[in-house]
Scaffold this active site. Structure first.
Site, PDB file in Angstrom:
ATOM      1  N   THR A   1       4.297   2.258   1.909  1.00 22.10           N
ATOM      2  CA  THR A   1       4.129   0.867   1.140  1.00 22.10           C
ATOM      3  C   THR A   1       3.773   0.887  -0.065  1.00 22.10           C
ATOM      4  OG1 THR A   1       2.048   0.507   2.425  1.00 22.10           O
ATOM      5  CG2 THR A   1       4.027  -0.242   3.589  1.00 22.10           C
ATOM      6  N   LYS A   2       3.340   1.961  -0.536  1.00 15.70           N
ATOM      7  CA  LYS A   2       2.957   2.310  -1.794  1.00 15.70           C
ATOM      8  C   LYS A   2       3.982   1.909  -3.019  1.00 15.70           C
ATOM      9  CE  LYS A   2      -1.315   3.353  -1.135  1.00 15.70           C
ATOM     10  NZ  LYS A   2      -1.241   3.161   0.413  1.00 15.70           N
TER      11      LYS A   2
END
Length: 389
Positions: free
Chosen positions: A183-184
């Site tokens: 999710t970065k």
């Protein structure tokens, strides 16, 4: 008709990543190799760092940084309570003791004034976290580092694009540690990077991330590893190492992701600003940053319920949003709430009161490049409805 579920986070991956990964698989070399090296070279150019070393997680980056910055058993490392468990775990696994300095209630980052209160003869390092992508007060922190001759490690898991007075975060400390979790802002599925400008630290981490071997496996087997006249070259083990390396499959995704990171940043910035504007009049707090010399990475939009202005609570808001098919996250609960740390260090609700308040009242809203403006407006409408009901 019920709206399709809006996830809290998802990777921004397209056909270019899939094609490059497919080519790596077809090449039959899928371990650490030339693509990993390309990713490292491209990342250090982007960050304007002298060195960059890929690893399999930001946790690995933090652990290696602590060890090779000379942190030893019974040393003290000051850090923030508003962070993920890996920050604390890395300190413990290096043999040191984590010491908490409370956060600033406006920026939600570690408060330099609280840092100085916690310094003792055992303090050897600071491990700071640029929460949500907002850089810490580096001017004040660097003064402390210089005054007390401390090592400085930057946890930049949220802060790939962040800058402080036009300098990329990660370059202020002895090392900067990055996360490429799914999710970065830049993802390799799982992965991380260490940047540094010190040759000695670089060489030690480079060897230690792969068992302490004197040569990477892929370099041992390529023709250029064989001297003239032909002679097989044996590897040596020169450090007590770990298995923390990244592989070419992950790095292939990173190479492509890095090419579009600025474009993605602009999209997240636009979403962030819509949230800020549309939720402005609600009984909430958000990160305060007015300095034009600070560049936020816009990794997270943190919403904090202001208990002085409303009786509504965070957990009810999470459930309400879920019913509206909206995902959200909690980044983070204060580490003083975690049972293992309370047991080990005696931390309580009074240890870091600002962090405790934030952890009990914060949630993070969806924020990723392909989130539509229509969905952003829908999320804002539902949050407004929650506080009006």
């Amino acid at each position: 008709m019920k709206k399709k579920f809006i996830p809290f986070g998802k990777p921004y991956i397209g056909g270019e990543e899939i094609k490059f990964i497919t080519n790596v698989i077809k090449s039959k070399w899928i371990g650490s190799g030339p693509i990993t090296e390309t990713f490292e070279n491209n990342f250090k150019k982007y960050k304007k760092s002298k060195y960059a070393l890929s690893v399999n997680s930001c946790t690995a980056a933090l652990h290696l940084s602590l060890i090779y910055c000379g942190i030893k058993y019974n040393d003290e490392v000051i850090t923030t309570p508003m962070t993920f468990a890996s920050t604390i775990n890395s300190i413990i696994l290096s043999g040191a003791k984590p010491v908490l300095a409370d956060i600033d209630p406006k920026s939600f980052n570690i408060n330099p004034k609280e840092i100085e209160k916690k310094i003792t003869k055992k303090t050897k390092a600071l491990l700071i976290v640029h929460l949500a992508g907002l850089p810490c007060d580096m001017k004040s922190i660097l003064k402390i580092v210089k005054k007390y001759k401390l090592k400085l490690i930057e946890d930049c898991a949220h802060a790939i694009e962040s800058k402080y007075y036009n300098q990329h975060v990660g370059n202020f400390g002895d090392t900067g540690c990055f996360s490429f979790y799914t999710t970065k802002n830049l993802t390799t599925g799982e992965g991380g990077m260490v940047v540094c400008n010190n040759n000695e630290i670089y060489n030690k981490i480079r060897v230690a991330r792969l068992h302490g071997l004197s040569k990477d496996a892929w370099k041992r087997y390529l023709p250029e590893s064989v001297k003239t006249p032909a002679k097989f070259e044996h590897y040596d083990v020169t450090e007590i190492g770990l298995k923390y390396n990244m592989i070419d499959i992950n790095a292939a995704m990173g190479v492509v992701q890095l090419r579009k990171i600025e474009k993605s940043w602009k999209k997240r910035k636009k979403i962030f600003e819509i949230y800020k504007k549309k939720l402005l009049k609600l009984p909430i707090k958000t990160q305060v940053f007015t300095n034009k010399n600070i560049r936020h990475a816009y990794h997270l939009f943190l919403l904090v319920i202001d208990k002085n202005k409303t009786k509504k609570n965070r957990d009810d808001l999470i459930l309400f949003l879920k019913k509206c098919n909206i995902g959200c996250g909690v980044n983070y609960r204060s580490v003083t709430d975690m049972s293992i740390f309370k047991k080990k260090f005696g931390w309580t609700n009074k240890t870091c009161e600002n962090s405790k308040y934030l952890g009990d009242n914060t949630l993070s809203l969806p924020l990723y490049p392909d989130l539509t403006i229509k969905d952003v407006n829908y999320i804002c409408e539902k949050i407004q409805k929650f506080f009006k009901s």
